[in-house]
Motif scaffolding. Sequence first.
Motif, PDB file in Angstrom:
ATOM      1  N   ARG A   1       0.861  -1.183   0.000  1.00 44.40           N
ATOM      2  CA  ARG A   1       0.000   0.000   0.000  1.00 44.40           C
ATOM      3  C   ARG A   1       0.897   1.233   0.000  1.00 44.40           C
ATOM      4  O   ARG A   1       1.890   1.283   0.728  1.00 44.40           O
TER       5      ARG A   1
ATOM      6  N   ASP B   1       0.890   5.392   0.452  1.00 40.61           N
ATOM      7  CA  ASP B   1       0.094   6.533   0.933  1.00 40.61           C
ATOM      8  C   ASP B   1      -1.331   6.094   1.280  1.00 40.61           C
ATOM      9  O   ASP B   1      -2.303   6.819   1.029  1.00 40.61           O
ATOM     10  N   GLY B   2      -1.445   4.902   1.849  1.00 40.27           N
ATOM     11  CA  GLY B   2      -2.741   4.409   2.296  1.00 40.27           C
ATOM     12  C   GLY B   2      -3.633   3.842   1.212  1.00 40.27           C
ATOM     13  O   GLY B   2      -4.775   3.449   1.495  1.00 40.27           O
TER      14      GLY B   2
END
Length: 285
Positions: free
Chosen positions: A200, A202-203
């Motif tokens: 993942r 940056d989220g």
Amino acid sequence: MNEEYVQEFVDVDGARLGLQVYPEPTGVPDAPVVVICPAMGVRARYYRPFAAALRAAGLAVVVADLRGTGASTPTPSRTCHYGYAELVADVGAVLAALKPRLDGRTRVLLGHSLGGQAALLHLALHDGAAADGLALVACGVPWWRRYAGLFGFGVLPYTQGIAATAALLRVWPGWGFGGRQARGVIRDWAYTARTGRFPRLDGVDTEAALRTVDLPVLAVGVDDDRHTPPATLDHLCGKLTGAAVTRERYTAAQAGARMDHFTWVRSAGPLAARIAAFATSLPRR
């Protein structure tokens, strides 16, 4: 200034990215533009023979050093925390800087190995319209389960050992693999080798984002490539369920020379012609 290209720079997020901008091909107005993202630890200048072949095939060429490599800064050190997220964002910064030269022209992102991953992830996470086509050369996901036989069982401890060393030293010194690298890059690369998935960033769920890529993709494996054998490229292409993927192989017979993960660059005339055919087949902007 180099007799073959003009060295330019793009400042972004505390880093300076080096760009090698080659002269426009002779007699081809508004030629399609190929922006090359190199492999891990490989300097942009290494691609000079390939750039020459692409220009001879009628394409304009720009090669961008990855962050921390070649003319790009910062030099990887214990204070560097960047990883794939920054490499992916750098692709966007390069394209933004080139925008005046790209507007109205067909543009192809071409990535070799790690550079191909960064280019693809940029299209998936940030701007799917940034390019008209994507070319991947000697690029794949180095998942240990996609290597044949006992070699695969060696890939897992090898990649995770490099990651452990980089975590311990807080930088990868480049001992026999990949050149000097920030520990975040090695961390993310090792994750792909361990899991077969991208982390993942940056989220964002990168695996889901990859399924949204819908532009034409030319995915080319090369002979005698132990780093990214065909199954690793197949694994990467399998993530692109929304894209029109053309899967090909560049052989030693076509090149007229023996090749591997890196040396295909030196005998790339026929491959450059194939890239040019791909570029000219794309819808014009």
